[in-house]
Design an enzyme around this catalytic site. Structure first.
Site, PDB file in Angstrom:
ATOM      1  N   ARG A  15      27.469  30.221  37.847  1.00  0.00           N
ATOM      2  CA  ARG A  15      26.416  30.882  38.617  1.00  0.00           C
ATOM      3  C   ARG A  15      26.516  32.405  38.564  1.00  0.00           C
ATOM      4  O   ARG A  15      25.581  33.121  38.877  1.00  0.00           O
ATOM      5  CB  ARG A  15      26.451  30.399  40.077  1.00  0.00           C
ATOM      6  CG  ARG A  15      25.983  28.970  40.248  1.00  0.00           C
ATOM      7  CD  ARG A  15      26.386  28.367  41.580  1.00  0.00           C
ATOM      8  NE  ARG A  15      27.792  27.976  41.618  1.00  0.00           N
ATOM      9  CZ  ARG A  15      28.394  27.399  42.652  1.00  0.00           C
ATOM     10  NH1 ARG A  15      27.706  27.149  43.753  1.00  0.00           N
ATOM     11  NH2 ARG A  15      29.674  27.072  42.597  1.00  0.00           N
ATOM     12  N   LYS A  22      34.790  34.360  36.985  1.00  0.00           N
ATOM     13  CA  LYS A  22      34.447  34.753  38.355  1.00  0.00           C
ATOM     14  C   LYS A  22      35.619  35.315  39.147  1.00  0.00           C
ATOM     15  O   LYS A  22      35.519  36.389  39.749  1.00  0.00           O
ATOM     16  CB  LYS A  22      33.859  33.549  39.099  1.00  0.00           C
ATOM     17  CG  LYS A  22      33.599  33.811  40.570  1.00  0.00           C
ATOM     18  CD  LYS A  22      32.798  32.710  41.217  1.00  0.00           C
ATOM     19  CE  LYS A  22      33.591  31.450  41.447  1.00  0.00           C
ATOM     20  NZ  LYS A  22      32.804  30.459  42.214  1.00  0.00           N
ATOM     21  N   LYS A 349      41.087  67.419  30.204  1.00  0.00           N
ATOM     22  CA  LYS A 349      41.688  66.135  29.800  1.00  0.00           C
ATOM     23  C   LYS A 349      43.148  66.344  29.449  1.00  0.00           C
ATOM     24  O   LYS A 349      43.461  67.254  28.670  1.00  0.00           O
ATOM     25  CB  LYS A 349      40.948  65.594  28.582  1.00  0.00           C
ATOM     26  CG  LYS A 349      41.411  64.216  28.172  1.00  0.00           C
ATOM     27  CD  LYS A 349      41.427  64.019  26.673  1.00  0.00           C
ATOM     28  CE  LYS A 349      42.740  64.408  26.066  1.00  0.00           C
ATOM     29  NZ  LYS A 349      42.877  64.128  24.635  1.00  0.00           N
ATOM     30  N   ARG A 438      36.309  87.722  15.271  1.00  0.00           N
ATOM     31  CA  ARG A 438      34.866  87.528  15.067  1.00  0.00           C
ATOM     32  C   ARG A 438      34.406  88.607  14.105  1.00  0.00           C
ATOM     33  O   ARG A 438      35.126  89.588  13.890  1.00  0.00           O
ATOM     34  CB  ARG A 438      34.117  87.619  16.401  1.00  0.00           C
ATOM     35  CG  ARG A 438      34.202  88.978  17.037  1.00  0.00           C
ATOM     36  CD  ARG A 438      33.510  89.053  18.391  1.00  0.00           C
ATOM     37  NE  ARG A 438      33.525  90.430  18.850  1.00  0.00           N
ATOM     38  CZ  ARG A 438      33.709  90.794  20.103  1.00  0.00           C
ATOM     39  NH1 ARG A 438      33.915  89.889  21.044  1.00  0.00           N
ATOM     40  NH2 ARG A 438      33.683  92.061  20.436  1.00  0.00           N
TER      41      ARG A 438
HETATM   42  C1  UD1 Z   1      33.572  24.533  47.054  1.00  0.00           C
HETATM   43  C2  UD1 Z   1      33.739  23.221  47.857  1.00  0.00           C
HETATM   44  C3  UD1 Z   1      32.787  23.282  49.051  1.00  0.00           C
HETATM   45  C4  UD1 Z   1      33.073  24.503  49.895  1.00  0.00           C
HETATM   46  C5  UD1 Z   1      33.026  25.776  49.047  1.00  0.00           C
HETATM   47  C6  UD1 Z   1      33.563  26.929  49.864  1.00  0.00           C
HETATM   48  C7  UD1 Z   1      34.350  21.364  46.397  1.00  0.00           C
HETATM   49  C8  UD1 Z   1      33.857  20.189  45.635  1.00  0.00           C
HETATM   50  N1  UD1 Z   1      33.415  22.099  47.028  1.00  0.00           N
HETATM   51  O1  UD1 Z   1      32.282  24.561  46.507  1.00  0.00           O
HETATM   52  O2  UD1 Z   1      32.947  22.117  49.833  1.00  0.00           O
HETATM   53  O3  UD1 Z   1      32.150  24.558  50.953  1.00  0.00           O
HETATM   54  O4  UD1 Z   1      33.846  25.649  47.892  1.00  0.00           O
HETATM   55  O5  UD1 Z   1      33.391  28.129  49.176  1.00  0.00           O
HETATM   56  O6  UD1 Z   1      35.542  21.586  46.437  1.00  0.00           O
HETATM   57  N2  UD1 Z   1      37.639  25.378  40.221  1.00  0.00           N
HETATM   58  C9  UD1 Z   1      38.645  25.010  39.351  1.00  0.00           C
HETATM   59  N3  UD1 Z   1      38.427  23.970  38.511  1.00  0.00           N
HETATM   60  C10 UD1 Z   1      37.288  23.252  38.506  1.00  0.00           C
HETATM   61  C11 UD1 Z   1      36.255  23.626  39.408  1.00  0.00           C
HETATM   62  C12 UD1 Z   1      36.466  24.693  40.256  1.00  0.00           C
HETATM   63  O7  UD1 Z   1      39.712  25.621  39.332  1.00  0.00           O
HETATM   64  O8  UD1 Z   1      37.177  22.311  37.703  1.00  0.00           O
HETATM   65  C13 UD1 Z   1      37.860  26.549  41.116  1.00  0.00           C
HETATM   66  C14 UD1 Z   1      36.869  27.658  40.855  1.00  0.00           C
HETATM   67  O9  UD1 Z   1      37.387  28.573  39.904  1.00  0.00           O
HETATM   68  C15 UD1 Z   1      36.704  28.274  42.235  1.00  0.00           C
HETATM   69  C16 UD1 Z   1      37.037  27.148  43.193  1.00  0.00           C
HETATM   70  O10 UD1 Z   1      37.662  26.149  42.443  1.00  0.00           O
HETATM   71  O11 UD1 Z   1      37.583  29.347  42.450  1.00  0.00           O
HETATM   72  C17 UD1 Z   1      35.809  26.591  43.891  1.00  0.00           C
HETATM   73  O12 UD1 Z   1      34.857  26.188  42.915  1.00  0.00           O
HETATM   74  P1  UD1 Z   1      33.316  26.479  43.115  1.00  0.00           P
HETATM   75  O13 UD1 Z   1      32.611  25.974  41.923  1.00  0.00           O
HETATM   76  O14 UD1 Z   1      33.096  27.867  43.527  1.00  0.00           O
HETATM   77  O15 UD1 Z   1      33.018  25.490  44.337  1.00  0.00           O
HETATM   78  P2  UD1 Z   1      31.831  25.612  45.373  1.00  0.00           P
HETATM   79  O16 UD1 Z   1      30.604  25.036  44.768  1.00  0.00           O
HETATM   80  O17 UD1 Z   1      31.747  26.960  45.917  1.00  0.00           O
HETATM   81 MG    MG Z   2      32.648  28.746  45.366  1.00  0.00          MG
END
Ligand code: UD1
Ligand code: MG
Length: 459
Positions: A15, A22, A349, A438
């Protein structure tokens, strides 16, 4: 009993629509993940595991030696990501706090508070929740008839009624460590998204285990950053908080909503900061300095009573009482001595200047060492680059450099030298000499009367 942390930062961050992963994206010029790791380092934790995957090398370069890395090869969801920490933690007894790598506003006090609350509750797991006006995108907290947490339902899976729930999952959990790794393999793939949701662990643990909630009052502290708009919102919170702290500490900030000060910046009481100013990196601003308006300072030390306006200062030091700008550019290790005047359109610099040196307008000082009481006339240039290599210019004390002078480096200008305006100096000048390099001026007598001039009327 020891405490551990697992931070999930392996996701693609689709996103965001950015090249940069991110969790490494900068907020106030510092990668988001660094805020979290700094707070882990000051919390009561025994080990922190960072789960990385997408562009993992970015995180490894940033945080080498500060966390234990776990690798999630394919991004199969937050439940799968957490499981990847098993090699580091599975066998260990203690409590684990799970955090998401996209919550830059969390701090060590909150982390410790959650761990303490979990410990004293005797629950097997604590889910950290909060109430928000706009819960869209977050997992909703579904409670049973006794008010206890029953499950977490992700936005995509919510019924119409569940969408109305304003209590959301922050993504922080404190849980018994061995129990965590017992439960994680039991999470099933979410049909709609094809991912293993960590949030499903709550329903899975029912009814055998006790799950409690820790409800955060300041919901902004646990906001999840998922896109560039959220980055700007997080940055605003951080900016307001940092500015407020400085103001309460005796720093005057005019129009603070236009002033951005980084997390690690030190500003001493008595400093004034004017609008549209950004100070970031490891900068340190000492008392009675006046910074701005329209100024950018990064990783620089600004000593007492210095004034910097409408200027850029990167990786540089400015000694007391010097004035910089308007429209000056100091960079790459410039060190300006005390009582200097570095004025309009002057670039410095990788150079040092002695006390009371002046370059008031239109000059370039690069790879130079300059003594005290040196005057750079308007348009003077240290010619440091021959197209292949950079060369040094050394200038002694009490030197006057006339306007439009080129000092072709490598070159040494002795003490008390005077260089005539318009000179291109290619050879060293000894102490006390005047250098003129000069062409001689030729005046052709009565020349212009032979010119045929158009009559005034013909113009
Ligand atoms: C997630 C939660 C949601 C919560 C929200 C809070 C889940 C399924 N959902 O949603 O309930 O309200 O955070 O901000 O947990 N990541 C990995 N590996 C993966 C997927 C994600 O390491 O395969 C990491 C991402 O890098 C990120 C974090 O997990 O830092 C959260 O992932 P993100 O996709 O942001 O989850 P949300 O949709 O925000
Ligand atoms: Mg998130």
């Amino acid at each position: 009993m020891p405490n551990y942390a697992i931070v999930l930062a392996a996701g693609k961050g689709t996103r965001m629509k950015t090249e940069m992963p991110k969790c490494a994206y900068p907020i106030l010029k510092k990668p988001m993940i660094e805020y979290i790791v700094e707070n882990l380092e000051t919390s009561t934790l025994d080990e922190s595991v960072l789960v990385v995957g997408h562009k993992r090398e970015v995180f490894e370069d940033l945080l080498e030696g500060r966390v234990t890395f776990a690798h999630q090869e394919d991004q199969l969801g937050t439940g799968h990501a957490t499981l990847m920490a098993q090699d580091a933690l599975k066998e260990k007894e203690g409590t684990t706090i799970i955090l998401l790598g996209d919550m830059p506003l969390i701090n060590d006090k909150i982390i410790n508070k959650i761990l303490n609350a979990h410990r004293s509750s005797n629950d097997d797991m604590t889910v950290v929740t909060t109430h928000v006006d706009n819960p869209k995108g977050y997992g909703r907290i579904v409670r049973n008839q006794f008010g206890r947490i029953a499950s977490i339902v992700e936005q995509l899976d919510c019924t119409k009624e569940q969408k109305q729930i304003k209590e959301i999952n922050t993504g922080i959990y404190a849980v018994d460590n061995t129990l965590l790794f017992e439960m994680l393999p039991k999470i099933e793939k979410n049909k709609r998204k094809g991912e293993y949701y960590l949030t499903d662990i709550v329903a899975l643990m029912q009814p055998d285990y006790h799950i409690g909630t820790f409800v955060m009052r300041d919901s902004y502290r646990v906001m999840g950053v998922n896109d560039l708009y959220a980055i700007s919102v997080a940055e605003k919170y951080m900016r307001d908080e940092i500015n407020k702290e400085h103001m309460l500490n005796g720093v005057s900030i005019i129009n603070p909503e236009t002033v951005t000060i980084g997390h690690n910046v030190r500003i001493e009481p008595g400093v004034t900061i004017h609008p549209n100013t950004t100070i970031t990196g490891d900068s340190h601003i000492k008392p009675y300095a006046v910074i701005g308006p329209n100024t950018e300072i990064h990783s620089s030390i600004i000593h007492k009573e210095v004034q910097v306006k409408h200027s850029l200062v990167y990786d540089s030091i400015i000694h007391p009482r010097s004035t910089i700008g308007p429209f000056a550019h100091l960079r790459n290790g410039a060190e300006i001595g005390p009582d200097n005047r570095i004025g309009n359109f002057v670039e410095v610099k990788k150079s040092t200047t002695g006390k009371n040196t002046k370059a008031a307008h239109l000059a370039y000082i690069g790879d130079a060492t300059t003594g005290e009481n040196v005057n750079f006339g308007c348009g003077s240039v240290t010619v440091n680059y021959d197209g292949v290599q950079k060369h040094k210019t050394i200038i002694g004390n009490d030197v006057f450099i006339g306007c439009n002078t080129n000092l072709v480096a490598p070159i040494t200008i002795g003490d008390e030298v005077f260089i005539a305006a318009g000179s291109t100096v290619t050879k060293d000048v000894p102490k006390g000499a005047m250098a003129i390099a000069r062409n001689h001026q030729i005046n052709k007598a009565d020349y212009t009367k032979h010119l045929i001039r158009p009559k005034q009327d013909d113009k």
